[in-house]
Design an enzyme around this catalytic site. Structure first.
Site, PDB file in Angstrom:
ATOM      1  N   ASP A 175     -37.406 -43.780  -6.515  1.00 25.23           N
ATOM      2  CA  ASP A 175     -37.877 -44.999  -5.854  1.00 25.23           C
ATOM      3  C   ASP A 175     -37.556 -44.973  -4.365  1.00 25.23           C
ATOM      4  O   ASP A 175     -38.412 -45.293  -3.524  1.00 25.23           O
ATOM      5  CB  ASP A 175     -37.208 -46.224  -6.479  1.00 25.23           C
ATOM      6  CG  ASP A 175     -37.862 -46.649  -7.773  1.00 25.23           C
ATOM      7  OD1 ASP A 175     -39.092 -46.648  -7.850  1.00 25.23           O
ATOM      8  OD2 ASP A 175     -37.128 -46.979  -8.718  1.00 25.23           O
ATOM      9  N   LEU A 176     -36.326 -44.638  -4.037  1.00 27.95           N
ATOM     10  CA  LEU A 176     -35.903 -44.679  -2.642  1.00 27.95           C
ATOM     11  C   LEU A 176     -36.671 -43.669  -1.794  1.00 27.95           C
ATOM     12  O   LEU A 176     -37.120 -43.976  -0.686  1.00 27.95           O
ATOM     13  CB  LEU A 176     -34.398 -44.442  -2.546  1.00 27.95           C
ATOM     14  CG  LEU A 176     -33.534 -45.516  -3.223  1.00 27.95           C
ATOM     15  CD1 LEU A 176     -32.093 -45.062  -3.314  1.00 27.95           C
ATOM     16  CD2 LEU A 176     -33.636 -46.841  -2.486  1.00 27.95           C
TER      17      LEU A 176
END
Length: 401
Positions: A175-176
């Site tokens: 996600d990051l």
């Protein structure tokens, strides 16, 4: 008003969970005005992700997960299936520079805000779409959540103590990285817009963001025809490089060159030409012997003085900190990695800060150009009335339809 390199930009953040919100937070850190559009009643999914939760002055509980990825944003609650919600969103997008969304493929079209419709509404709009596995291809429609993608993209196969015990990375790294790659694409599209006057559609995915950082592990497959496997806390291509036990704990060292190997051995009275350990390829091939060789030298040393000795000898070294130790570390605060904000109901709170700093340089030297203040993550619909009032009097973006 925001201050920063992007302070003249308006970003509309339709995303939820982490990848898109992280991208929006980064743009907000850089000074953009970021308006987060959330579902009425529940808001972003992460508002309910916990524990841990913290109690506010209004008697409600607030998710620390949400607080981690939504600073420097305003919040407005809109039902995008209603006429009012679509009308307000249309007004925002007419004035916007960037749109962020991480819906599954086809959702924006069904809402009436597909890429072609948005380009007609506002030709200068840069549209960022983050999906799980890509917007097209044989599995383009799959829902993508971080740990699933960590596994599918091979990251778990090279993380953990060994090949039979795959492990997820301790943060939602897919996600990051998806958010970070999205911001890189947005900034490139904004730069191009300065020349062309038109926006772009920027697409990335959790899958591409993990594969895109395989680095040397990827070329082991594509060039060397190897299949990398997890091997714990030791580097697959450099030795000694990893976690080594000492008398009262462990330290980490990185002996990344033959010069450092010579220095390391000299410091601890070891023979750098020990049979089978004289070169890095030999030490990698005999990793177990290398680890034992180093740990025997460390066996009579406690970690703290050992680290000082390693540093004095020029050997890159460090300890393993827990996160409480990290946020109490003076070096972390010196780098602006903790920001203090005032939340509408929680009061004063500290948050992990942005990873980038800016400096002005002149003949007198460097002066840090710091943002004057960060804004706390918003309460749901905290800015709804103000945003609607602003829309009523705000001009359209240049070249918007």
């Amino acid at each position: 008003m925001n201050e920063g390199s992007l302070e003249d930009l308006l970003v509309i953040d339709l995303s939820r969970a982490l990848a898109g919100p992280h991208a929006g937070q980064m743009l907000g850190d850089l000074g953009a005005r970021v308006i987060k559009v959330e579902s009425p009643g529940s808001g972003d999914d992460t508002r309910s992700w916990g524990p841990p939760f913290v109690d506010g002055a209004d008697g409600r509980s607030y998710s620390t997960y949400f607080l981690s990825c939504n600073r420097n944003k305003e919040s407005i609650a809109l039902d995008l299936k209603s006429d009012d919600g679509r009308t307000v969103l249309t007004g925002l997008l007419e004035r916007a520079d960037v749109l962020i969304e991480n819906f599954r493929t086809g959702v924006m079209d069904r809402l009436g805000f597909g890429t072609a419709a948005l380009a007609e509404l506002n030709p200068r709009l840069v549209q960022l779409s983050i999906t799980g596995f890509g917007h097209d291809g044989p599995e383009g429609g799959r829902a993508g959540y971080d740990q699933i993608v960590q596994g599918e993209a091979g990251l778990m196969s090279i993380t953990g103590p060994g090949p039979d015990d795959p492990q997820r990375v301790g943060t939602p790294i897919a996600d990051l990285l998806g958010g970070i790659h999205g911001v890189v694409g947005v900034l490139a599209a904004l730069h191009e817009r300065d020349r062309t006057g038109r926006g772009r559609v920027v697409r990335t995915s959790l899958l591409s963001s993990i594969v895109g950082v395989h680095a040397f592990q990827g070329t082991r497959v594509t060039v060397a025809d190897q299949t990398p496997q997890a091997q714990g806390n030791h580097h697959p291509s450099i030795a000694p490089y990893g976690l080594f036990r000492c008398r009262d704990g462990a330290v980490q060292i990185s002996v990344g060159s033959e010069r450092l190997w010579q220095a390391f051995c000299a410091e601890f009275g070891l023979d750098p030409a020990t049979p089978g350990l004289g070169t890095n390829p030999e030490r990698v091939a005999r990793r177990g012997e290398t680890v034992s060789f180093v740990e025997e030298a460390f066996a009579e040393h406690d970690a703290a003085p050992l680290l000082e000795r390693l540093r004095a000898a020029g050997i890159p070294a460090g300890k393993v900190r827990d996160l409480t130790e990290v946020y109490e570390w003076d070096q972390v605060r010196s780098q602006g990695l903790i920001v203090d904000v005032h939340h509408a109901t929680l009061g004063s709170i500290s948050l992990p800060g942005p990873a980038i700093r800016f400096f002005d340089v002149d003949a007198a030297g460097e002066t840090e150009r710091a943002r004057t203040a960060h804004q706390a993550p918003p309460v749901l619909d905290q800015h709804g009335d103000a945003i609607r009032a602003w829309l009523a009097g705000a001009p359209l973006a240049e070249n918007a339809a």
